[in-house]
Design an enzyme around this catalytic site. Structure first.
Site, PDB file in Angstrom:
ATOM      1  N   GLY A  35       9.052  74.057 -78.808  1.00  0.00           N
ATOM      2  CA  GLY A  35       7.718  74.197 -78.221  1.00  0.00           C
ATOM      3  C   GLY A  35       7.713  74.740 -76.808  1.00  0.00           C
ATOM      4  N   ARG A  86     -10.801  70.544 -59.345  1.00  0.00           N
ATOM      5  CA  ARG A  86     -11.812  69.499 -59.105  1.00  0.00           C
ATOM      6  C   ARG A  86     -11.185  68.167 -58.695  1.00  0.00           C
ATOM      7  NH1 ARG A  86     -15.750  70.021 -64.201  1.00  0.00           N
ATOM      8  NH2 ARG A  86     -13.873  70.826 -65.173  1.00  0.00           N
ATOM      9  N   ASP A 158     -27.321  70.812 -58.420  1.00  0.00           N
ATOM     10  CA  ASP A 158     -27.218  69.754 -57.402  1.00  0.00           C
ATOM     11  C   ASP A 158     -27.171  70.396 -56.022  1.00  0.00           C
ATOM     12  OD1 ASP A 158     -24.534  70.635 -56.969  1.00  0.00           O
ATOM     13  OD2 ASP A 158     -23.912  69.422 -58.680  1.00  0.00           O
ATOM     14  N   LYS A 181     -32.188  64.286 -58.445  1.00  0.00           N
ATOM     15  CA  LYS A 181     -32.236  63.199 -59.436  1.00  0.00           C
ATOM     16  C   LYS A 181     -32.983  62.017 -58.838  1.00  0.00           C
ATOM     17  CE  LYS A 181     -28.006  63.318 -62.022  1.00  0.00           C
ATOM     18  NZ  LYS A 181     -26.692  62.755 -62.228  1.00  0.00           N
ATOM     19  N   ASP A 207     -24.395  77.732 -61.650  1.00  0.00           N
ATOM     20  CA  ASP A 207     -23.374  76.800 -61.162  1.00  0.00           C
ATOM     21  C   ASP A 207     -22.030  77.519 -61.178  1.00  0.00           C
ATOM     22  OD1 ASP A 207     -22.379  74.437 -60.207  1.00  0.00           O
ATOM     23  OD2 ASP A 207     -22.878  73.238 -61.958  1.00  0.00           O
TER      24      ASP A 207
HETATM   25  C1  R5P Z   1     -19.304  70.086 -60.168  1.00  0.00           C
HETATM   26  O1  R5P Z   1     -19.288  69.812 -58.984  1.00  0.00           O
HETATM   27  C2  R5P Z   1     -19.345  71.490 -60.687  1.00  0.00           C
HETATM   28  O2  R5P Z   1     -19.882  72.378 -59.767  1.00  0.00           O
HETATM   29  C3  R5P Z   1     -20.146  71.559 -61.966  1.00  0.00           C
HETATM   30  O3  R5P Z   1     -21.490  71.188 -61.679  1.00  0.00           O
HETATM   31  C4  R5P Z   1     -19.605  70.623 -62.984  1.00  0.00           C
HETATM   32  O4  R5P Z   1     -18.243  70.833 -63.136  1.00  0.00           O
HETATM   33  C5  R5P Z   1     -20.308  70.804 -64.309  1.00  0.00           C
HETATM   34  O5  R5P Z   1     -19.810  69.878 -65.184  1.00  0.00           O
HETATM   35  P1  R5P Z   1     -20.447  69.615 -66.598  1.00  0.00           P
HETATM   36  O6  R5P Z   1     -20.690  70.943 -67.266  1.00  0.00           O
HETATM   37  O7  R5P Z   1     -19.398  68.790 -67.311  1.00  0.00           O
HETATM   38  O8  R5P Z   1     -21.712  68.846 -66.407  1.00  0.00           O
END
Ligand code: R5P
Length: 282
Positions: A35, A86, A158, A181, A207
């Protein structure tokens, strides 16, 4: 100068090579019986551009193997999507700073790194070589223009994505806002644009990453309840974990668009020209 790439970034690498008027080196990829990954690169040049998104653990190892296979060249690394970015801090005791681990590993054998909309710019400092980030926000804006939406509202899911939404919106001077929110009760949460109303408007939620799609799916449901006319979602990195794309379409989102930093059939925006521009500057 020649380009070389991982299996997962072949299309983008070809576009980058075309933009730079050069070729992509042939690489034979296979596995040992146990593998382990194996590769054999064709004829390399003194100056190599290594292109590969870290989309999984195999693509991370392929990038490290490519840098070593090109070790008699001067290598520049293009990292269109960097998984693990992340986990950029120790959120809980005992966790690794995974972005730092990946950045350090990928600094080996390269003289420079270019990332695209890296999740957190601080991560650039973890590379042991100069690293710069380029953004596709304007390109997403240019794509949205082709949808010919009347007076669309560009929405960040956000507050953290507001600067990104602003850059997207600047393509045509559209209005932008971010979702806020509000907890209505122990179980009920409301998401609505902070200042503007979505009523009777086309909304484009933008995003950097769509991963599970959870954030955007919840937002889309609520925006439709608030009277939005139609909703689109656009991101740079279409990770689409575990059926995320289908989940988003099931909410009634008209279209989900991403770039080719992760190659998908909904990759309608290419990072190639911006990457080539950044490479030409050196
Ligand atoms: C988070 O800070 C990123 O900018 C995205 O908003 C996030 O990774 C989106 O995640 P999901 O599609 O799982 O809601």
């Amino acid at each position: 100068m020649k380009v070389i790439c991982t299996e997962q970034s072949q299309v983008l690498a070809t576009q980058v090579a075309r933009a730079l008027k050069t070729t992509v080196v042939d690489v034979k990829y296979s596995r040992f019986p146990d593998g382990e990954l194996y590769l054999m690169a064709g004829e390399i040049d003194d100056e190599m551009i290594i292109v590969g998104s870290v989309v999984d653990n195999d693509s991370l190892v392929q990038l490290m193997l490519l840098a070593d296979a090109c070790d008699r060249a001067t290598n520049r690394l293009v990292l269109p999507y960097m998984a693990y970015a992340r986990q950029d801090k120790r959120f809980k005791a005992g966790e690794p700073i995974s972005s730092r681990v990946v950045a350090r590993a990928l600094s080996q054998g390269v003289s420079e790194v270019i990332t695209v909309n890296i999740h957190e710019k601080e991560v650039l400092k973890s590379f042991a070589v100069p690293a710069q980030n380029i953004s596709l926000a304007k390109d997403i804006g240019t794509y949205i223009k082709t949808l010919r939406l009347a007076n669309p509202l560009i929405l960040a899911p956000d507050e953290g994505a507001i600067a990104f939404a602003e850059q997207v919106a600047s393509a045509e001077g559209w209005e932008f806002d971010h979702l806020e929110k509000t907890r209505l009760s122990g179980v009920e949460v409301r998401m609505a644009p902070r200042q503007l109303s979505a009523k009777s408007r086309s909304v484009v939620i933008v995003d950097d990453i769509i991963s599970t799609g959870g954030t955007i799916a919840t937002a889309a449901g609520m925006l439709y309840e608030q009277g939005a006319k139609d909703i689109f979602a656009a991101c740079v990195h279409g990770v689409f974990t575990g059926g995320a794309y289908n989940r988003l379409m099931a909410t009634g989102i008209r279209d989900v668009i991403c770039s080719d930093t992760i190659e998908r059939s909904c990759s309608r925006i290419s990072a190639a020209d911006r990457i080539a521009q950044a490479l030409r500057k050196r």
